[in-house]
Design a protein around this motif. Structure first.
Motif: not given
Length: 507
Positions: A360-369
Motif C-alpha cells: 500500500l506504500g505506507l510509511d512505517t517508519q517508527g510507527k507502532h505496529p
RNA sequence: GAGGCUGUAGCUCAGUUGGCAGAGCAACGGACUUUUAAUCCGUAGGUCCUGGGUUCGAGUCCCAGCAGCCUCACCA
C-alpha cells in the motif's frame, strides 16, 4: 415600460428593473409590496385534502334542466408563485408552500378591477395569499378559484430556471434558500433531517437519558484524534480550542451522578473537506453508567431503527442504488476477523502486515505496529464494509480512552458501526481507571504527533476520574452520516444546510 | 496538500480545424376567459471566471491565478 429605459440596462439588472416597476405600481395602488400578517390560511396539503368536499348540493339540479355546477369549500392559502400561465383575461398561478403546490385561477371578472391590476404585478417568485373556492377546472385540475388576491411579498431577484432549478453545486450551497424552493426534494430532505434528530432525542428521552449542553470552548481539545480550530478569549487573554468531541465533559457529568446523559451538538475539526467530511458537523454522544460497549450496541440499533421509523421508511432501503438492510440484529464481527477476511492476511503475523504495508506504500517508519495495522484496516477493509456491521474489539494501543478486555490487555472494548463504508458510530466501554488514563495521556503513541493523537493530557479530567466514574458505556453517532443514509444522499453537503465554502471574492 | 474535470445571458446549456457570441426558459411589447413547462408574433439582454502569452485573428491554443466538483491524503 418604455424600451429606451431598458436599453441602458443589461442582463440581471433589467430583470430586477422590471420587478421594481411592478413594485412601484403596487405602491401607487396603496398596496404594501412587502405584505404583513396574513392569518388563518391553511397549509396547501390540508387544502388539497378537502377535495372530497367538492360536490353538487342535493336538489341542485336547477329548473333550467342543466346540471348544477359542483360547489367547493372556501379556502385561504399563501405561498410562493412558482409557475404562471397568462391567457388574456385569465391567469393561472401555481403557488407553493412547504407542504405542497396548488393551482390558482384568476379571472378578470372574478377578481374585480383592482384584483386584476394586482395580478398584473405578480412575478415568479413573489409571495401571495388567496381567498377562493376549491374546485376543479374543466380538465380536472384541483384549483383555488380566486375571489381575492393578497399581495404578500415582492421578489426583486428572479428565480432560477423554473423546472430545473439550480444545477451548479456551488450555487446550490451558497444560495441554499433557492435550492430549498426549487430543488427537487431538497426541502423534504432537510425536514427529514429534523425528524431524524427529533427521533433520536425522543428515543433517548424515553430510555431515561437527559440532554445537556457542554462547553464548546475548550482549554484542552480532547476526546478524539483531530486537529482543533483555535481561538482567543480577550478578557482572559487565553487561547482556546473549539471542541472536537463531547466526550470528556460528558464523562465528568457521569462522575457527577448523571447516570444517563447525552449531548447532541456541533463539533469542529480543522481538517479536510470531502463528500463525507465537513469542518463542523453534528455529533451525538451518549453515556450510560453501569453499561458497557454491548449495552451501547443495543442502544445504537434502537436509535437507528426508531429514526428509520420516524422517517416512514422500511428497514430495507436503498442508498446510492444499492440495497441496505437494517433488520436487527446488525452483523457483529471482530476487527481481526474482518481484517483477515478482507486482506487474506493473519493480523497477528508481523511479516504479513509488513508486506501489506509495503504493497500500500505506507510509511512505517517508527510507527507502532497497531497503527500500521489500523492504516491497512482503514484502506483495505473499511470501504468494503457495506454493513451495517459492528466491528468489535480494536487494538488497545489506538484507543487511549477505552477499557481493556479483561484478561486481554491488548484488546480494547470498542466497536465502530460501519454502513456503506462509512463510520457511523463509535462506542467504548469507558476507561475509568484514573492512573491508567493518566498514563495513556502522557504516553505519546510512537509515530503520531500530538495533533494526530487522541491522547492530549487533560489533568482536570484525570482529577474527575480520581473521584470515581462509574463503569459505563459510551457511544458516538455521526448524525450527518446517519442522515445521509436515511435520505439517500451521497455527500454530506446534501444534508448540511450551509456547508463550509470559501467566501466569495467580491462579497 | 497532490492529481483530474468544470467555469459562456438572470437560470439551464450548445459553441465545429482558431474566423461576426448561440438556443430554451425567464424578461419586455402585442394577441388570447379553463391553462398544465400554455401557445403564437415581435424586442431586448454578454467582463465567454481573472490576468498574461501565441496569432492577422482566441470562448476555442499555451502559462499563471481564483472558485467548485471528483479521486487521494488527513479525519468521523
Amino acid at each position: 415600460m418604455t424600451n429606451s429605459s431598458q436599453d441602458e440596462r443589461t442582463g440581471g439588472a433589467a430583470l430586477e428593473a422590471a420587478r421594481r416597476e411592478k413594485l412601484h405600481k403596487l405602491e401607487a395602488m396603496g398596496i404594501d409590496p412587502w405584505g404583513g400578517r396574513f392569518d388563518s390560511h391553511a397549509p396547501i396539503r390540508a387544502i388539497r385534502a378537502r377535495q372530497n368536499e367538492i360536490g353538487v348540493e342535493p336538489g341542485g339540479e336547477g329548473a333550467t334542466g342543466k346540471p348544477a355546477r359542483p360547489r367547493g369549500p372556501k379556502v385561504r392559502a399563501a405561498g410562493r408563485v412558482v409557475l404562471q400561465r397568462k391567457t388574456g383575461k385569465l391567469i393561472f398561478l401555481d403557488i407553493q408552500d412547504w407542504t405542497g403546490r396548488i393551482q390558482l385561477f384568476l379571472g378578470k371578472k372574478q377578481v374585480g378591477e383592482e384584483g386584476w391590476a394586482v395580478a398584473q404585478c405578480v412575478d415568479l417568485g413573489d409571495l401571495v395569499g388567496v381567498d377562493g373556492e376549491l374546485n376543479r377546472t374543466r380538465t380536472g385540475e384541483l384549483t383555488i378559484f380566486a375571489e381575492r388576491l393578497h399581495f404578500l411579498t415582492k421578489a426583486l431577484a428572479p428565480p432560477p430556471a423554473k423546472h430545473k432549478g439550480l444545477q451548479d453545486p456551488e450555487l446550490r450551497q451558497r444560495l441554499r434558500y433557492l435550492d430549498l424552493i426549487h430543488g427537487e426534494g431538497v426541502l423534504e430532505r432537510f425536514l427529514r433531517r429534523t425528524r431524524i434528530v427529533q427521533s433520536v432525542r425522543q428515543t433517548l428521552g424515553a430510555e431515561g437519558f437527559v440532554e445537556v449542553e457542554g462547553p464548546t470552548l475548550h482549554a484542552v481539545a480532547g476526546g478524539a484524534a483531530a486537529r482543533p480550530f483555535t481561538t482567543h478569549h480577550n478578557a482572559l487573554d487565553i487561547d482556546l480550542y473549539l471542541r472536537i468531541a463531547l466526550e470528556l465533559h460528558l464523562k465528568r457529568l457521569l462522575v457527577g451522578g448523571m447516570e444517563r446523559v447525552y449531548e447532541l451538538g456541533r463539533v469542529y475539526r480543522n481538517e479536510g473537506i470531502s463528500p463525507r467530511h465537513n469542518p463542523e458537523f453534528t455529533m451525538l454522544e451518549v453515556y450510560q453508567a453501569y453499561g458497557n460497549y454491548e449495552t451501547m450496541m443495543e442502544l445504537t440499533e434502537r436509535v437507528i431503527l426508531e429514526a428509520i421509523r420516524a422517517t416512514g421508511q422500511d428497514r430495507k432501503l436503498t442508498w446510492g442504488g444499492k440495497p441496505l438492510d437494517f433488520t436487527p440484529p446488525f452483523e457483529r464481527a471482530t476487527y481481526d476477523e474482518l481484517f483477515a477476511r478482507h486482506t487474506g492476511a493473519d493480523p497477528a503475523d508481523a511479516d504479513a502486515l509488513g508486506a501489506l504495508a509495503m504493497e500500500l506504500g505506507l510509511d512505517t517508519q517508527g510507527k507502532h505496529p497497531d497503527v500500521i495495522k489500523n492504516e491497512i484496516f482503514e484502506q483495505k477493509v473499511e470501504n468494503r464494509l457495506t454493513g451495517p456491521v459492528f466491528v468489535l474489539d480494536y487494538p488497545a494501543s489506538i484507543c487511549p480512552l477505552t477499557k481493556r478486555k479483561s484478561g486481554r490487555p491488548e484488546i480494547a472494548e470498542r466497536f465502530e458501526l460501519f454502513i456503506c463504508g462509512m463510520e457511523v458510530a463509535n462506542a467504548y466501554t469507558e476507561l475509568n481507571d484514573p492512573e491508567l488514563q493518566e498514563n495513556l495521556f502522557s504516553r505519546q503513541l510512537a509515530g503520531l504527533s500530538e495533533d494526530d493523537s487522541m491522547a492530549r493530557m487533560d489533568r482536570d479530567f484525570v482529577r474527575a476520574l480520581r473521584h470515581g466514574m462509574p463503569p459505563a458505556g459510551g457511544l458516538g453517532i455521526g448524525i450527518d452520516r446517519l442522515v445521509m443514509l436515511l435520505t439517500d444522499s451521497q455527500t454530506i453537503r446534501e444534508v448540511i444546510l450551509f456547508p463550509l465554502l470559501r467566501p466569495e471574492a467580491d462579497a
